[in-house]
Design a protein around this motif. Structure first.
Motif, PDB file in Angstrom:
ATOM      1  N   GLU A 272       0.805  -1.219   0.000  1.00 49.52           N
ATOM      2  CA  GLU A 272       0.000   0.000   0.000  1.00 49.52           C
ATOM      3  C   GLU A 272       0.839   1.271   0.000  1.00 49.52           C
ATOM      4  O   GLU A 272       0.479   2.262  -0.646  1.00 49.52           O
ATOM      5  CB  GLU A 272      -0.934   0.011   1.225  1.00 49.52           C
ATOM      6  N   GLU A 273       1.955   1.264   0.742  1.00 52.47           N
ATOM      7  CA  GLU A 273       2.729   2.490   0.877  1.00 52.47           C
ATOM      8  C   GLU A 273       3.655   2.749  -0.308  1.00 52.47           C
ATOM      9  O   GLU A 273       4.235   3.826  -0.416  1.00 52.47           O
ATOM     10  CB  GLU A 273       3.570   2.441   2.154  1.00 52.47           C
ATOM     11  N   MET A 274       3.770   1.760  -1.212  1.00 52.40           N
ATOM     12  CA  MET A 274       4.733   1.887  -2.301  1.00 52.40           C
ATOM     13  C   MET A 274       4.127   2.414  -3.591  1.00 52.40           C
ATOM     14  O   MET A 274       4.839   2.659  -4.558  1.00 52.40           O
ATOM     15  CB  MET A 274       5.387   0.525  -2.564  1.00 52.40           C
ATOM     16  N   GLY A 275       2.812   2.576  -3.635  1.00 53.97           N
ATOM     17  CA  GLY A 275       2.188   3.047  -4.860  1.00 53.97           C
ATOM     18  C   GLY A 275       2.030   1.931  -5.877  1.00 53.97           C
ATOM     19  O   GLY A 275       2.254   0.753  -5.590  1.00 53.97           O
ATOM     20  N   SER A 276       1.666   2.292  -7.088  1.00 48.84           N
ATOM     21  CA  SER A 276       1.372   1.296  -8.119  1.00 48.84           C
ATOM     22  C   SER A 276       2.625   0.659  -8.717  1.00 48.84           C
ATOM     23  O   SER A 276       2.557  -0.426  -9.291  1.00 48.84           O
ATOM     24  CB  SER A 276       0.535   1.922  -9.238  1.00 48.84           C
ATOM     25  N   LYS A 277       3.764   1.329  -8.591  1.00 46.37           N
ATOM     26  CA  LYS A 277       5.003   0.807  -9.161  1.00 46.37           C
ATOM     27  C   LYS A 277       6.106   0.772  -8.102  1.00 46.37           C
ATOM     28  O   LYS A 277       6.256   1.701  -7.323  1.00 46.37           O
ATOM     29  CB  LYS A 277       5.470   1.669 -10.341  1.00 46.37           C
ATOM     30  N   VAL A 429      -4.722  -2.094   3.594  1.00 44.43           N
ATOM     31  CA  VAL A 429      -4.352  -1.371   4.809  1.00 44.43           C
ATOM     32  C   VAL A 429      -4.468   0.124   4.512  1.00 44.43           C
ATOM     33  O   VAL A 429      -3.743   0.643   3.657  1.00 44.43           O
ATOM     34  CB  VAL A 429      -2.906  -1.693   5.241  1.00 44.43           C
ATOM     35  N   PRO A 430      -5.378   0.838   5.169  1.00 43.79           N
ATOM     36  CA  PRO A 430      -5.488   2.279   4.898  1.00 43.79           C
ATOM     37  C   PRO A 430      -4.271   3.019   5.452  1.00 43.79           C
ATOM     38  O   PRO A 430      -3.985   2.935   6.649  1.00 43.79           O
ATOM     39  CB  PRO A 430      -6.776   2.681   5.637  1.00 43.79           C
ATOM     40  N   ILE A 431      -3.564   3.715   4.586  1.00 45.29           N
ATOM     41  CA  ILE A 431      -2.327   4.357   5.025  1.00 45.29           C
ATOM     42  C   ILE A 431      -2.589   5.583   5.898  1.00 45.29           C
ATOM     43  O   ILE A 431      -1.658   6.117   6.504  1.00 45.29           O
ATOM     44  CB  ILE A 431      -1.419   4.731   3.837  1.00 45.29           C
ATOM     45  N   GLN A 432      -3.841   6.024   5.958  1.00 43.16           N
ATOM     46  CA  GLN A 432      -4.201   7.089   6.884  1.00 43.16           C
ATOM     47  C   GLN A 432      -4.804   6.527   8.167  1.00 43.16           C
ATOM     48  O   GLN A 432      -5.213   7.272   9.051  1.00 43.16           O
ATOM     49  CB  GLN A 432      -5.201   8.053   6.218  1.00 43.16           C
ATOM     50  N   LEU A 438       0.569   3.015  13.476  1.00 42.60           N
ATOM     51  CA  LEU A 438       1.254   2.289  14.548  1.00 42.60           C
ATOM     52  C   LEU A 438       2.510   1.620  14.020  1.00 42.60           C
ATOM     53  O   LEU A 438       3.592   1.727  14.624  1.00 42.60           O
ATOM     54  CB  LEU A 438       0.316   1.238  15.150  1.00 42.60           C
ATOM     55  N   ALA A 439       2.380   0.919  12.886  1.00 39.92           N
ATOM     56  CA  ALA A 439       3.531   0.222  12.315  1.00 39.92           C
ATOM     57  C   ALA A 439       4.668   1.194  12.019  1.00 39.92           C
ATOM     58  O   ALA A 439       5.838   0.928  12.338  1.00 39.92           O
ATOM     59  CB  ALA A 439       3.114  -0.525  11.047  1.00 39.92           C
TER      60      ALA A 439
END
Length: 450
Positions: A272-277, A429-432, A438-439
């Motif tokens: 999720e945090e890395m975007g589409s690429k 996983v919602p990044i907001q 927490l992670a």
């Protein structure tokens, strides 16, 4: 059996509220699209049901800790209510091959088992699945998947689904309990559209199922991952080395983040945090910078977790093109952790002139048949009882979910599967959201200078 249009109720008459998902945003089915589907399927082959108190049950896809608790919770509820319970071996593997011209070849002890009290007691704590499982998918024929309602009236595209209906009719099954992942959910949806009373119980260690906050097996899996990470942390600190651990999670980072929080990894990276690429070299540079930053504080070691699903986001020249029989990228052919660790080591050598002790390993797949945790046993048992309740009350076409205090909730199939594309909805996983925050708050950070 038609699904009731009134609000679903519990056995005590209390109304069951629809499940709330994604930060309490209720997902409403596209009624116009569903009306169109039912119109198309007016002439489709339909299930010829029975009023016998006989229920079928199957487990499909990869195993998960707590699966036997689902089976036990459902079967005991039915047996206590005077039903006969049939467990079909290996998911849909035998059902989809049923030959209506030779029905007697479908044999007890080989293809199915009548489950009695002695079969479903004292099994909730066991790993594995007592009725076995397989990845057989009756909605796929010659690698072509059902994509729209027109495929459901095509006897060639739907031949395996029709075989399943034939088998269940031959067995005198009133309703089916389907336990499995998103492909199994879609199969349940198609069978529901073809008139079979069916209730689905969600299963995935990845915890990315839309419509339920936690899936059974997830907490057992991350506990086993935590124990492994603990060992790698000790190894890294003892030998001043680094480990890149590749964890399960084809589409989402729930597993990686949960394991990282519990196992105290210095960095945990989900899709999720890395975007589409995702560029492997850019990611290697990011982790290399983490290595250099920790060395400033005398920490020449660390454990980094990456989700296997990052492979699907690599550019074409960095990802494997071989796929499995289900059309998914073969992550084992990507050697992602190894390539990432090598790229980090190369950057370190080029920058410092020294060798970085860095290795990679894959963690997670041995947890699928592990003995379940108390939470997963309780959750699985409750979902099983929920399946009984829904079938008892005629709530076909629903997935069993839970809310606060494990109160049973229903989620219509139409809320989980796009009626236009026939694709299942995933829960990322919602990044907001607070879980992601927490992670990230527990990862290694440069100390603030006064």
């Amino acid at each position: 059996m038609a699904r009731k249009k009134s609000s679903p109720q519990t056995a005590t008459g209390k109304t069951v509220p629809p499940v709330m998902v994604d930060n309490d945003n209720l997902i409403h089915p596209d009624q116009a699209a569903m009306d169109s589907i039912h119109k198309i399927l007016a002439s489709a082959r339909k299930y010829h049901g029975t009023k016998q108190k006989r229920v079928g049950m199957l487990f499909s896809g990869g195993p998960a800790p707590g699966g036997n608790a689902v089976i036990s919770g459902a079967a005991l509820s039915f047996l206590n209510d005077g039903w006969e319970v049939i467990g079909f071996y290996k998911g849909y593997e035998h059902l989809e091959q049923f030959n209506r011209e030779k029905p007697r070849q479908f044999r007890e002890g080989v293809h199915f088992k009548r489950l009695g009290y002695e079969d479903v007691t004292k099994i909730r704590q066991l790993g594995g699945i007592i009725i076995k499982t397989s990845r057989a998918n009756p909605s796929k024929v010659a690698n072509a998947e059902i994509r729209n309602p027109h495929d459901l009236i095509d006897p060639k595209r739907s031949v395996k689904l029709y075989n399943v209906l034939d088998a269940l009719e031959f067995m005198g099954i009133q309703a089916l309990i389907s336990i499995g992942g998103d492909d199994t959910l879609k199969t349940a949806f198609y069978l529901h559209l073809l008139g079979l009373p069916v209730v689905h119980v969600p299963k995935t260690i990845d915890n990315d199922y839309y419509g339920i906050p936690w899936t059974f097996g997830y907490f057992t899996a991350i506990e086993h991952a935590r124990q492994a990470i603990k060992v790698f942390n000790a190894e890294a600190q003892t030998t001043d080395s680094w480990w890149i651990l590749e964890l399960m999670g084809r589409k989402t980072g729930w597993y990686t983040l949960g394991a990282g929080i519990a196992g105290e990894a210095v960095r945990m990276i989900g899709p999720e945090e890395m975007g589409s690429k995702v560029d492997l070299n850019d990611l290697a540079k990011e982790i290399f910078e983490l290595v250099m930053e920790r060395e400033k504080y005398g920490k020449h070691y660390g454990v980094v977790l990456v989700s296997e699903g990052l492979v699907d986001r690599l550019p074409d020249d960095q990802r494997p093109h071989e796929v499995d029989e289900h059309g998914n990228t073969k992550f084992s052919e990507a050697f992602f952790g190894y390539r990432l660790s090598k790229a980090i080591g190369d950057l370190y050598k080029k920058t410092t002139g020294k060798k970085l002790h860095i290795k990679s390993e894959t963690v997670g797949y041995t947890t699928r048949c592990a003995e379940p945790s108390a939470f997963d046993i309780t959750l699985g048992s409750q979902l099983g009882m929920g399946a009984f309740r829904f079938i008892k009350e005629g709530l076909s076409g629903n997935m069993v979910s839970v809310g606060d205090n494990l109160e049973i909730k229903n989620v219509p199939f139409e809320s989980l599967i796009d009626p236009v594309t026939f694709r299942t909805r995933l829960r990322f996983v919602p990044i907001q959201g607070d879980f992601f925050k927490l992670a990230k708050s527990l990862e290694f950070r440069r100390l603030q200078e006064s």
